[in-house]
Design a protein around this motif. Sequence first.
Motif, PDB file in Angstrom:
ATOM      1  N   SER A 266       8.047   4.634   6.521  1.00 32.61           N
ATOM      2  CA  SER A 266       7.936   3.869   5.287  1.00 32.61           C
ATOM      3  C   SER A 266       8.745   2.587   5.360  1.00 32.61           C
ATOM      4  CB  SER A 266       8.396   4.716   4.102  1.00 32.61           C
ATOM      5  OG  SER A 266       8.322   3.971   2.902  1.00 32.61           O
ATOM      6  N   THR A 270       7.186  -1.153   5.176  1.00 32.03           N
ATOM      7  CA  THR A 270       7.670  -2.089   4.161  1.00 32.03           C
ATOM      8  C   THR A 270       8.112  -3.401   4.796  1.00 32.03           C
ATOM      9  OG1 THR A 270       8.394  -0.265   2.741  1.00 32.03           O
ATOM     10  CG2 THR A 270       9.345  -2.436   2.315  1.00 32.03           C
ATOM     11  N   GLU A 314       1.561   1.774   3.144  1.00 30.92           N
ATOM     12  CA  GLU A 314       2.784   2.006   2.390  1.00 30.92           C
ATOM     13  C   GLU A 314       2.543   2.999   1.250  1.00 30.92           C
ATOM     14  OE1 GLU A 314       6.438  -0.734   0.604  1.00 30.92           O
ATOM     15  OE2 GLU A 314       4.435  -1.582   0.872  1.00 30.92           O
ATOM     16  N   GLU A 318       4.131   6.664   0.862  1.00 27.54           N
ATOM     17  CA  GLU A 318       4.857   6.951  -0.376  1.00 27.54           C
ATOM     18  C   GLU A 318       4.411   8.281  -0.981  1.00 27.54           C
ATOM     19  OE1 GLU A 318       4.886   4.883  -4.673  1.00 27.54           O
ATOM     20  OE2 GLU A 318       5.855   3.725  -3.092  1.00 27.54           O
ATOM     21  N   GLN A 322       6.847  11.251  -1.989  1.00 25.91           N
ATOM     22  CA  GLN A 322       6.897  11.871  -3.320  1.00 25.91           C
ATOM     23  C   GLN A 322       6.816  13.383  -3.229  1.00 25.91           C
ATOM     24  OE1 GLN A 322       3.745   9.873  -5.396  1.00 25.91           O
ATOM     25  NE2 GLN A 322       5.073   8.198  -6.100  1.00 25.91           N
ATOM     26  N   ARG A 327      11.161   8.625  -3.741  1.00 23.94           N
ATOM     27  CA  ARG A 327      10.354   7.661  -4.458  1.00 23.94           C
ATOM     28  C   ARG A 327      10.338   6.333  -3.700  1.00 23.94           C
ATOM     29  NH1 ARG A 327      10.794   3.535  -8.129  1.00 23.94           N
ATOM     30  NH2 ARG A 327       9.150   3.381  -9.705  1.00 23.94           N
ATOM     31  N   GLY A 328       9.176   5.723  -3.632  1.00 18.89           N
ATOM     32  CA  GLY A 328       9.032   4.425  -2.989  1.00 18.89           C
ATOM     33  C   GLY A 328       8.660   3.349  -3.980  1.00 18.89           C
ATOM     34  N   ALA A 330       5.724   1.224  -3.410  1.00 19.03           N
ATOM     35  CA  ALA A 330       4.453   0.676  -2.952  1.00 19.03           C
ATOM     36  C   ALA A 330       3.567   0.215  -4.095  1.00 19.03           C
ATOM     37  CB  ALA A 330       3.710   1.709  -2.105  1.00 19.03           C
TER      38      ALA A 330
END
Length: 359
Positions: A266, A270, A314, A318, A322, A327-328, A330
Motif C-alpha cells: 500500500s 501510494t 490503492e 485498502e 480494512q 485504514r487507508g 484511497a
Amino acid sequence: GVGLMGHGGGGRSLPKQGCILYHLLQLYCGGDADGNAENATEQAMAPGAVTPDKLDYRHSWQLSTVFDALDLYPRPKESADRITDAFASQLIAAGLWKWAVYVYMHLDDNTRRSASIRGLVLRFGWTDPDDKQYPTLSELEVPSVWLDEAIAYASGYSFKRDLYCESIRKATLFADAEHAFSRLFAPTGIYDGNEDAVKEYYDKCLELLPPSYSEAGDGVGGGVGGGGEAQLYLDYLSITLDSKAAATGGGDAMDMDQQFDPAALSRSITSLRKRLAMSRAPSKLDTYMPQSAGLREKEAVCRMDMLATATAMELKTEAILQEMGMRGTAVESMAKTSMLEDRRLVELEALTRAFVEGI
C-alpha cells in the motif's frame, strides 16, 4: 623568391626572402638579420616558404611537429595551435575528417584537444557509423561514446526514433535517454502491451547510472533522484505485478520465503500514485525531437490511465487493510485524482458495490 635580404647599391631594398632553406639557414646561424630566431621560425613555417598556395599548411604543420618533437626553436603556443587549426580545416575541406582528428591530437591543451576532436566526431561521425574508414576512431583511441552520440543526433534529424533512443543510451547520456524513451516509446509500449521492452530499456539505463547522477537528481518524472522517469515506469510495472499477485489473496502472494505484506504494498502504491500525479517536467527533447500530435495524445492518456490504475490498486489494497483492521486514504485520493471520466465512473461503481456488500 631567390633574392638576398638586405640593401643593395643606391639604397634600394631587395625583395623579402621567402625560401624555406634560407630561413632554416638563418635559424642555424642564430636567427634573422636582427638575431631574432622566433621571426625566422615563423617565416619558415609560412605556407609561402614552400608553395605559392598561401592556404596549404601541409609543410607548415609537419615542420611544426618536428620542431616540437625535437624541442627546437620554442615559439608561442598560439602559433603552433594556429597552424594545427589551419591544417585540420584544410583536411576537413578535402573530406579527410579522420585525419583532421589525428592532427588535432597534437594540441597541447587537454580541454581544447578534447573539444576539437569531439566536435569533429559529432559533426562527421554519422557518415561512418561502423568506423571502418582508415584511420578508424578506435585506432585513434577516440571514445566510442562520442560516435554513439553523433549517430544519435544524426538519427534525430532523420526522425529515426528507435535508433536515436538506443544510440543516446549507448552514449551514456542518461537523462536524454530517459526523456527520449519516456516520450517516444514508453507510452505506446504500455499501450501495446510491450512492457518487457520498456523494462529492458530502462533497466539498461539504470545499470549505467553513476552514483553521482543518482544522488544529484534531475527532478524529472516526480523522481527524487536521477533516473526518476525510468524508475517511475519500472515501479509501475513492478507494482502492477505485485498487485495482481495480491488480488489472489495474501496467502497466495508469496515471494520465496517472505509473506505478502499488504501494508508495504500500500505504501509503495501510494508513492507511485503521488509521483504519477506530478506533471512531467519539460526537457530539450520536446524541442529537438517533438512528438507527433497522436503520440502526444497517447502519452497524456497513458499517463492518466497509469494514474487511474495506481489509484485502483490503492483501493484494492485498502480493502485488504480494512479487513485487517487498518485504514487507508484511497477513497479520498481518487476524488482528487485526474483521470478519464469513464474510468472514474467504473472505479466509483466498484467502490459503491464493495461498500454495499460490506454492509
